[in-house]
Design a protein around this motif. Sequence first.
Motif, short mmCIF file in Angstrom:
data_model
loop_
_atom_site.label_atom_id
_atom_site.label_comp_id
_atom_site.label_asym_id
_atom_site.label_seq_id
_atom_site.Cartn_x
_atom_site.Cartn_y
_atom_site.Cartn_z
N HIS A 120 -5.68 1.01 -7.37
CA HIS A 120 -5.82 0.96 -5.91
C HIS A 120 -6.45 2.24 -5.37
O HIS A 120 -7.40 2.21 -4.59
CB HIS A 120 -4.42 0.73 -5.30
CG HIS A 120 -4.37 0.88 -3.81
ND1 HIS A 120 -4.87 -0.06 -2.95
CD2 HIS A 120 -3.88 1.88 -3.02
CE1 HIS A 120 -4.69 0.34 -1.70
NE2 HIS A 120 -4.10 1.52 -1.73
N LEU A 153 2.12 1.79 -3.47
CA LEU A 153 1.06 2.24 -4.39
C LEU A 153 0.73 3.71 -4.16
O LEU A 153 0.57 4.48 -5.12
CB LEU A 153 -0.20 1.38 -4.20
CG LEU A 153 -0.08 -0.09 -4.63
CD1 LEU A 153 -1.31 -0.88 -4.21
CD2 LEU A 153 0.16 -0.21 -6.13
N GLN A 192 0.82 -1.21 0.00
CA GLN A 192 0.00 0.00 0.00
C GLN A 192 0.85 1.26 0.00
O GLN A 192 0.53 2.23 -0.67
CB GLN A 192 -0.92 0.02 1.23
CG GLN A 192 -2.03 -1.00 1.13
CD GLN A 192 -3.31 -0.50 1.75
OE1 GLN A 192 -3.41 0.64 2.17
NE2 GLN A 192 -4.33 -1.33 1.76
N GLU A 232 -10.08 2.65 -6.41
CA GLU A 232 -10.97 1.80 -5.60
C GLU A 232 -11.25 2.45 -4.24
O GLU A 232 -12.39 2.47 -3.77
CB GLU A 232 -10.35 0.42 -5.36
CG GLU A 232 -10.36 -0.51 -6.56
CD GLU A 232 -11.76 -0.78 -7.11
OE1 GLU A 232 -12.74 -0.75 -6.32
OE2 GLU A 232 -11.89 -1.01 -8.33
N GLN A 233 -10.19 3.00 -3.63
CA GLN A 233 -10.36 3.67 -2.33
C GLN A 233 -11.34 4.83 -2.48
O GLN A 233 -12.20 5.06 -1.63
CB GLN A 233 -9.01 4.23 -1.87
CG GLN A 233 -8.07 3.20 -1.34
CD GLN A 233 -6.84 3.87 -0.74
OE1 GLN A 233 -6.31 4.83 -1.31
NE2 GLN A 233 -6.38 3.37 0.39
#
Lengths: 206, 206
Positions: A70, A22, A19, A73-74
């Motif tokens: 990523h 990313l 994470q 999506e968050q």
Amino acid sequence: MGAVTERAPKQDRSRATRQRILEAAVACLAEHGWSGSTVAVVCTRAGVSRGAAQHHFRTREELFTAAIAHVAEQWLTAVRERARALPREGPDRTYAVVDMLVAVHTGPLFRAALHLWVAAGEEEALRPRVTALESRIGREAHRLAVDVLGADEGRPGVRETVQGILDMARGLGLANLLSDDSARRGRIVRQWSRMLDAELRATAQG
Amino acid sequence: MGAVTERAPKQDRSRATRQRILEAAVACLAEHGWSGSTVAVVCTRAGVSRGAAQHHFRTREELFTAAIAHVAEQWLTAVRERARALPREGPDRTYAVVDMLVAVHTGPLFRAALHLWVAAGEEEALRPRVTALESRIGREAHRLAVDVLGADEGRPGVRETVQGILDMARGLGLANLLSDDSARRGRIVRQWSRMLDAELRATAQG
């Protein structure tokens, strides 16, 4: 038992590292563009070794495409959550939803994605991945917009009405790239959410 | 007399060379992006010497900004001319105008401009020039849209309605960058030109 408890924190650490990489990748893209965003720059920013990045992502293209996916999506999840706190229907809800949709297009995620889209136009290695990603995020953002607006796509024109709002949001993101466009944007969001609300009501009654 | 008649063709040739360089610069930007668009590449494409390009433009930044400005002016003039052949008012005119505004945002001029905008976000030498250019083209495109739509900006919301259409056009240009989006775009243009027409009529009567 010992093995299991040791494995869990290790998986957590690996997920946390992934994470961090990313999120650093999206921040790099937004600030330095594609040409300035190497894997090395991302590793330094994330405070991880080159080996750690290679463990998670085989190529630079894979890393940056995964990063946009990523963070998108968050964002989609955050909008769904925030939409629950809004008025259930009416012009105030429509305005708040349009405002949220536009807001993400003027932030670092859109800026990063824009750099990746434009670079993909030039780089063969990037194009198929980014084309697929853009199409997926586009579909999910459309689905989200339809849901949180409570729009009925079975009615004629509703699908295109909502799509046009998302295209306008993208255009407002572009207009904000080089200068602060927030005053003009605020007035457009107010007017267009009013037009959108009237259209959705008229269609629902028609 | 001899001197005058000789000077005129020389000026014409110089102007023609300048135009050839500008058009080659826009085509290069659209195809190869900012990093692939050097002055040398443009000279080869235009079939002119490096010296000829340097005579007209002192720097790479000046050349490419002038190129976008030149082609944007041509486009604004072309839209004004084509608008004269359209129905004088009503939904058919509104549709045709929106269709023209959107069309330019899916062609090589928009693609070239997009590369320049995005590069300007990273390069200090480019930013002030491109920011000024974007703002000028934005104002002129807005003025053009108001004129050819016959919109009355004295009425509340009309200015923002027209601005939003141009932002939507920019977003549709982005959506067309990596894949052919023409079918979806055609439906959105139809729906939103209908909504725009209804809004302009309602405001004119209100």
